[in-house]
Motif scaffolding. Structure first.
Motif, PDB file in Angstrom:
ATOM      1  N   SER A 166      69.764  49.889  11.334  1.00 32.91           N
ATOM      2  CA  SER A 166      69.008  50.195  12.547  1.00 32.91           C
ATOM      3  C   SER A 166      69.336  51.601  13.024  1.00 32.91           C
ATOM      4  O   SER A 166      70.488  52.044  12.944  1.00 32.91           O
ATOM      5  CB  SER A 166      69.342  49.178  13.649  1.00 32.91           C
ATOM      6  OG  SER A 166      68.758  49.554  14.886  1.00 32.91           O
ATOM      7  N   LYS A 167      68.314  52.313  13.537  1.00 33.47           N
ATOM      8  CA  LYS A 167      68.535  53.630  14.128  1.00 33.47           C
ATOM      9  C   LYS A 167      69.028  53.523  15.566  1.00 33.47           C
ATOM     10  O   LYS A 167      69.438  54.522  16.155  1.00 33.47           O
ATOM     11  CB  LYS A 167      67.244  54.446  14.090  1.00 33.47           C
ATOM     12  CG  LYS A 167      66.815  54.860  12.688  1.00 33.47           C
ATOM     13  CD  LYS A 167      65.585  55.751  12.746  1.00 33.47           C
ATOM     14  CE  LYS A 167      65.165  56.210  11.350  1.00 33.47           C
ATOM     15  NZ  LYS A 167      63.974  57.093  11.393  1.00 33.47           N
ATOM     16  N   ASP A 168      68.960  52.326  16.133  1.00 30.70           N
ATOM     17  CA  ASP A 168      69.424  52.104  17.496  1.00 30.70           C
ATOM     18  C   ASP A 168      70.903  51.713  17.507  1.00 30.70           C
ATOM     19  O   ASP A 168      71.443  51.245  16.503  1.00 30.70           O
ATOM     20  CB  ASP A 168      68.612  50.989  18.159  1.00 30.70           C
ATOM     21  CG  ASP A 168      67.139  51.329  18.256  1.00 30.70           C
ATOM     22  OD1 ASP A 168      66.824  52.514  18.476  1.00 30.70           O
ATOM     23  OD2 ASP A 168      66.306  50.413  18.101  1.00 30.70           O
ATOM     24  N   SER A 169      71.525  51.889  18.649  1.00 31.16           N
ATOM     25  CA  SER A 169      72.897  51.418  18.815  1.00 31.16           C
ATOM     26  C   SER A 169      72.880  49.903  18.935  1.00 31.16           C
ATOM     27  O   SER A 169      72.226  49.343  19.824  1.00 31.16           O
ATOM     28  CB  SER A 169      73.524  52.035  20.070  1.00 31.16           C
ATOM     29  OG  SER A 169      74.814  51.554  20.284  1.00 31.16           O
ATOM     30  N   GLU A 170      73.580  49.223  18.026  1.00 27.12           N
ATOM     31  CA  GLU A 170      73.565  47.768  17.986  1.00 27.12           C
ATOM     32  C   GLU A 170      74.957  47.205  18.277  1.00 27.12           C
ATOM     33  O   GLU A 170      75.967  47.733  17.793  1.00 27.12           O
ATOM     34  CB  GLU A 170      73.105  47.267  16.612  1.00 27.12           C
ATOM     35  CG  GLU A 170      71.729  47.750  16.187  1.00 27.12           C
ATOM     36  CD  GLU A 170      70.598  47.075  16.954  1.00 27.12           C
ATOM     37  OE1 GLU A 170      70.893  46.193  17.794  1.00 27.12           O
ATOM     38  OE2 GLU A 170      69.428  47.428  16.721  1.00 27.12           O
ATOM     39  N   ALA A 171      74.986  46.130  19.072  1.00 31.53           N
ATOM     40  CA  ALA A 171      76.255  45.482  19.438  1.00 31.53           C
ATOM     41  C   ALA A 171      76.445  44.205  18.627  1.00 31.53           C
ATOM     42  O   ALA A 171      75.482  43.465  18.361  1.00 31.53           O
ATOM     43  CB  ALA A 171      76.276  45.163  20.926  1.00 31.53           C
ATOM     44  N   GLY A 172      77.674  43.964  18.243  1.00 30.53           N
ATOM     45  CA  GLY A 172      78.027  42.735  17.545  1.00 30.53           C
ATOM     46  C   GLY A 172      79.219  42.067  18.215  1.00 30.53           C
ATOM     47  O   GLY A 172      80.000  42.717  18.916  1.00 30.53           O
ATOM     48  N   TYR A 173      79.346  40.757  17.997  1.00 30.50           N
ATOM     49  CA  TYR A 173      80.397  39.992  18.660  1.00 30.50           C
ATOM     50  C   TYR A 173      81.051  39.040  17.667  1.00 30.50           C
ATOM     51  O   TYR A 173      80.438  38.596  16.698  1.00 30.50           O
ATOM     52  CB  TYR A 173      79.817  39.198  19.835  1.00 30.50           C
ATOM     53  CG  TYR A 173      79.083  40.054  20.828  1.00 30.50           C
ATOM     54  CD1 TYR A 173      79.770  40.686  21.856  1.00 30.50           C
ATOM     55  CD2 TYR A 173      77.709  40.247  20.710  1.00 30.50           C
ATOM     56  CE1 TYR A 173      79.093  41.496  22.763  1.00 30.50           C
ATOM     57  CE2 TYR A 173      77.024  41.065  21.613  1.00 30.50           C
ATOM     58  CZ  TYR A 173      77.719  41.679  22.634  1.00 30.50           C
ATOM     59  OH  TYR A 173      77.055  42.486  23.519  1.00 30.50           O
ATOM     60  N   SER A 174      82.310  38.718  17.943  1.00 28.98           N
ATOM     61  CA  SER A 174      83.048  37.794  17.095  1.00 28.98           C
ATOM     62  C   SER A 174      84.030  37.001  17.940  1.00 28.98           C
ATOM     63  O   SER A 174      84.639  37.531  18.878  1.00 28.98           O
ATOM     64  CB  SER A 174      83.802  38.546  15.991  1.00 28.98           C
ATOM     65  OG  SER A 174      84.611  37.673  15.222  1.00 28.98           O
ATOM     66  N   GLY A 175      84.190  35.721  17.585  1.00 27.22           N
ATOM     67  CA  GLY A 175      85.178  34.858  18.223  1.00 27.22           C
ATOM     68  C   GLY A 175      86.089  34.250  17.174  1.00 27.22           C
ATOM     69  O   GLY A 175      85.668  33.999  16.042  1.00 27.22           O
ATOM     70  N   TRP A 176      87.339  34.004  17.564  1.00 23.61           N
ATOM     71  CA  TRP A 176      88.338  33.528  16.602  1.00 23.61           C
ATOM     72  C   TRP A 176      89.329  32.643  17.345  1.00 23.61           C
ATOM     73  O   TRP A 176      89.832  33.011  18.409  1.00 23.61           O
ATOM     74  CB  TRP A 176      89.028  34.732  15.991  1.00 23.61           C
ATOM     75  CG  TRP A 176      90.046  34.483  14.935  1.00 23.61           C
ATOM     76  CD1 TRP A 176      90.223  33.373  14.157  1.00 23.61           C
ATOM     77  CD2 TRP A 176      91.069  35.417  14.538  1.00 23.61           C
ATOM     78  NE1 TRP A 176      91.264  33.546  13.298  1.00 23.61           N
ATOM     79  CE2 TRP A 176      91.804  34.797  13.504  1.00 23.61           C
ATOM     80  CE3 TRP A 176      91.418  36.708  14.945  1.00 23.61           C
ATOM     81  CZ2 TRP A 176      92.886  35.426  12.886  1.00 23.61           C
ATOM     82  CZ3 TRP A 176      92.474  37.332  14.332  1.00 23.61           C
ATOM     83  CH2 TRP A 176      93.197  36.707  13.308  1.00 23.61           C
ATOM     84  N   VAL A 177      89.600  31.478  16.795  1.00 25.80           N
ATOM     85  CA  VAL A 177      90.554  30.555  17.392  1.00 25.80           C
ATOM     86  C   VAL A 177      91.447  30.004  16.285  1.00 25.80           C
ATOM     87  O   VAL A 177      90.988  29.794  15.151  1.00 25.80           O
ATOM     88  CB  VAL A 177      89.832  29.416  18.155  1.00 25.80           C
ATOM     89  CG1 VAL A 177      88.961  28.591  17.228  1.00 25.80           C
ATOM     90  CG2 VAL A 177      90.825  28.540  18.899  1.00 25.80           C
ATOM     91  N   GLY A 178      92.726  29.813  16.590  1.00 25.29           N
ATOM     92  CA  GLY A 178      93.656  29.331  15.576  1.00 25.29           C
ATOM     93  C   GLY A 178      94.746  28.465  16.163  1.00 25.29           C
ATOM     94  O   GLY A 178      95.103  28.578  17.343  1.00 25.29           O
ATOM     95  N   LEU A 179      95.266  27.590  15.331  1.00 28.91           N
ATOM     96  CA  LEU A 179      96.348  26.679  15.724  1.00 28.91           C
ATOM     97  C   LEU A 179      97.329  26.583  14.565  1.00 28.91           C
ATOM     98  O   LEU A 179      96.930  26.311  13.429  1.00 28.91           O
ATOM     99  CB  LEU A 179      95.793  25.291  16.053  1.00 28.91           C
ATOM    100  CG  LEU A 179      96.800  24.229  16.488  1.00 28.91           C
ATOM    101  CD1 LEU A 179      97.337  24.550  17.891  1.00 28.91           C
ATOM    102  CD2 LEU A 179      96.171  22.842  16.472  1.00 28.91           C
ATOM    103  N   ARG A 180      98.613  26.827  14.836  1.00 28.13           N
ATOM    104  CA  ARG A 180      99.650  26.649  13.827  1.00 28.13           C
ATOM    105  C   ARG A 180     100.675  25.663  14.346  1.00 28.13           C
ATOM    106  O   ARG A 180     101.206  25.832  15.450  1.00 28.13           O
ATOM    107  CB  ARG A 180     100.335  27.974  13.482  1.00 28.13           C
ATOM    108  CG  ARG A 180     101.096  27.904  12.162  1.00 28.13           C
ATOM    109  CD  ARG A 180     101.828  29.196  11.865  1.00 28.13           C
ATOM    110  NE  ARG A 180     103.065  29.317  12.623  1.00 28.13           N
ATOM    111  CZ  ARG A 180     103.920  30.331  12.483  1.00 28.13           C
ATOM    112  NH1 ARG A 180     103.643  31.312  11.651  1.00 28.13           N
ATOM    113  NH2 ARG A 180     105.028  30.378  13.202  1.00 28.13           N
ATOM    114  N   ILE A 181     100.932  24.624  13.554  1.00 31.85           N
ATOM    115  CA  ILE A 181     101.810  23.538  13.980  1.00 31.85           C
ATOM    116  C   ILE A 181     102.972  23.392  13.009  1.00 31.85           C
ATOM    117  O   ILE A 181     102.902  23.847  11.860  1.00 31.85           O
ATOM    118  CB  ILE A 181     101.032  22.207  14.078  1.00 31.85           C
ATOM    119  CG1 ILE A 181     100.495  21.813  12.694  1.00 31.85           C
ATOM    120  CG2 ILE A 181      99.909  22.302  15.103  1.00 31.85           C
ATOM    121  CD1 ILE A 181      99.828  20.438  12.659  1.00 31.85           C
TER     122      ILE A 181
END
Length: 522
Positions: free
Chosen positions: A394-409
């Motif tokens: 894209s020639k336009d400024s584009e926004a992206g997003y990410s989510g991340w969740v973790g559990l260590r037991i």
């Protein structure tokens, strides 16, 4: 004196035999501290021994003068009262000297430390392409070797380096015809390639407890950065966290960093700010040209990155971390079907992340919850295309997003093992710089879609020999997750769009990696 000696000797024995400390460097440091204590105690003991001998000689002289007046039974009675189990001073000194000699052998009598980390892995790699075809490798075998060294010249300055190779067994068939970007500087030691030993990191590190007269501890470091396996991603990698937040940066680069601890001046636990900057690619003419190393107008521009890490709170159990950076002059292939055509500059990228970590759930509810780690992280990216150029299609400024969740037991089958579960999601225009992530099917944190991961890490011999089984599954919603930053390799397409454009056999729909490794660390 006897109690002090026994405590010191017991501590020395513990240090010598303890193989469960975090790193060999930590054990060396503890050994040296204990050795210095032993030396001081030895000197003190020798001085007391000399004084005792002098006093005994004086006493003997006095006894000789009046021996005729003292009954012999008195001395015999004194001898009978001596504790036969009490070691002599000479024996104590000998034991302490043996401990010091043992510590000296382990530290080499100086501040130079070495570490070794060898990991042998076998992986089952499976890909389903957008058109339904499949590609796979039932048993991809690799050896990864890290050799580290550290030299502490003074209490304020040290040098650290790590050499590495990451090699496929027997090298690879047809390696000379593979994509030339396999040895790209950002991933040169994270990529399973050949047995060439390369520099993974090399930098000096300066620290001081005051900054310009203020009560602000600070550090400064310059060289090839330890910038892979950063915060959060280090949990599943079973490594100490490197500097960056692993959600948005996981690449090798050369540069500098400077950290300022604000805890003393603000009263807020663990607060600090860290400035980072680096160069990911240099524009320079070849050595044997008419103008060696001058900038070349026909080549892509220098790629530079500058960022800020700010931790507003960290009390050891709960931590909030943030990171922001900007990278300029990012690149894409001129022609994706012909890598030899080279690269072109397309624009810059803004990126930020914020995360929360709970190192222990609650307070004393149970040992299981005390040893459980939970984290959640959110990230954002924003393209900044050069005038008229495409970024991510894209020639336009584009926004992206990410989510991340973790559990260590804690492990359910051993006292020291760790089990973990993670999930992350990326949007259509999400772009991270995580090319160096230790996942051979491609960075899961770069995925435009859903990624699932489960692992368990178990000790075989303390923390020296461990094994891990890890399962990673990525379900892509859009293509281009592991590409560069322009329209050739970064354009997001759904699976149906990829098929319609004739890329159905080249775009991955789903990917999975089942990895088993055995790892030796010293």
């Amino acid at each position: 004196m006897k109690k002090t000696l026994l405590v010191s000797l017991a501590a020395a024995t513990l240090l010598i035999s303890d193989a469960s400390a975090a790193t060999m460097y930590d054990r060396f440091e503890a050994m040296e501290k204990e050795m210095n204590k032993l030396k001081a105690e030895l000197a003190n003991l020798k001085a007391k021994e000399a004084n005792s001998e002098k006093a005994a000689m004086q006493k003997d002289d006095a006894e000789e003068d009046d021996s005729e007046e003292k009954p012999m039974a008195s001395k015999a009675s004194s001898d009978d009262e001596e504790d036969d189990d009490e070691p002599t001073v000479e024996e104590k000194i000998s034991d302490m000297q043996d401990s010091i000699d043992s510590l000296n052998r382990r530290t080499g009598g100086n501040h130079l430390k070495f570490t070794a980390d060898l990991r042998t892995a076998v992986e089952n790699l499976q890909y389903k392409m957008a058109d339904g075809t499949k590609n796979e490798n039932d048993a991809f075998l690799t050896n990864r070797l890290w050799i580290g060294t550290n030299w502490a010249a003074t209490d304020n300055i040290s040098f650290t380096a790590q050499l590495a190779y990451n090699k496929a067994y027997g090298a690879r068939s047809g390696a000379s015809t593979n994509n030339s970007y396999e040895n790209f500087d950002w991933i040169t030691n994270e990529n399973a390639y050949d047995d060439t030993l390369r520099v993974r990191s090399a930098y000096f590190f300066y620290r001081n407890n005051t900054f310009l007269g203020t009560d602000i501890p600070w550090t400064f470091s310059l060289g090839r950065r330890p910038s892979t396996n950063g915060h959060l991603v280090n949990f599943r990698d079973d490594d100490p966290a490197a500097s960056p937040m692993g959600h948005t940066i996981n690449v090798e680069f050369d540069g500098l960093s400077s950290k300022f601890s604000l805890e003393k001046v603000t009263g807020v636990s663990g607060m600090y700010v860290k400035f980072c900057a680096g160069r990911g690619m240099t524009n320079a003419a070849p050595k044997f040209s008419s103008t060696p190393y001058a900038s070349n107008a026909q080549e892509i521009s220098n790629i530079d990155l500058a960022g800020l890490i700010f931790v507003p709170y960290d009390n050891g159990q709960y931590k909030i971390g943030t990171q922001f950076y900007y990278a300029n002059n990012l690149i894409d292939e001129v022609n994706a079907s012909n890598p030899s055509a080279g690269m072109k500059t397309v624009g810059g990228l803004y990126s930020g992340t914020v995360n929360f970590v709970a190192n222990g759930i609650g307070d004393g509810i149970s040992d299981f919850l005390d040893d459980t780690i939970f984290f959640v992280s959110g990230a954002w990216s924003q393209t900044n295309p050069d005038g008229g150029k495409y970024m991510l299609g894209s020639k336009d400024s584009e926004a992206g997003y990410s989510g991340w969740v973790g559990l260590r037991i804690p492990s359910l089958i051993s006292e020291s093992g760790k089990w973990g579960f993670e999930y992350n999601y990326g949007s259509k225009y999400w772009r991270s710089m995580t090319y160096g992530e230790d996942t051979n099917i491609g960075s899961k944190l770069a995925a435009r879609g859903n990624a699932y991961e489960a692992y368990f890490t178990e000790p075989l011999i303390d923390n020296i020999l461990t094994l891990q089984i890890r399962y990673t599954y990525i379900d892509y919603e859009y293509s281009g997750s592991n590409g560069f930053f322009g329209e050739q390799t970064g354009t997001p397409m759904t699976m149906s769009e990829a098929v319609a454009a004739g890329y159905g056999s080249q775009v991955v729909d789903t990917a999975q990696d089942i990895r088993f490794y055995i790892r030796y660390r010293y």
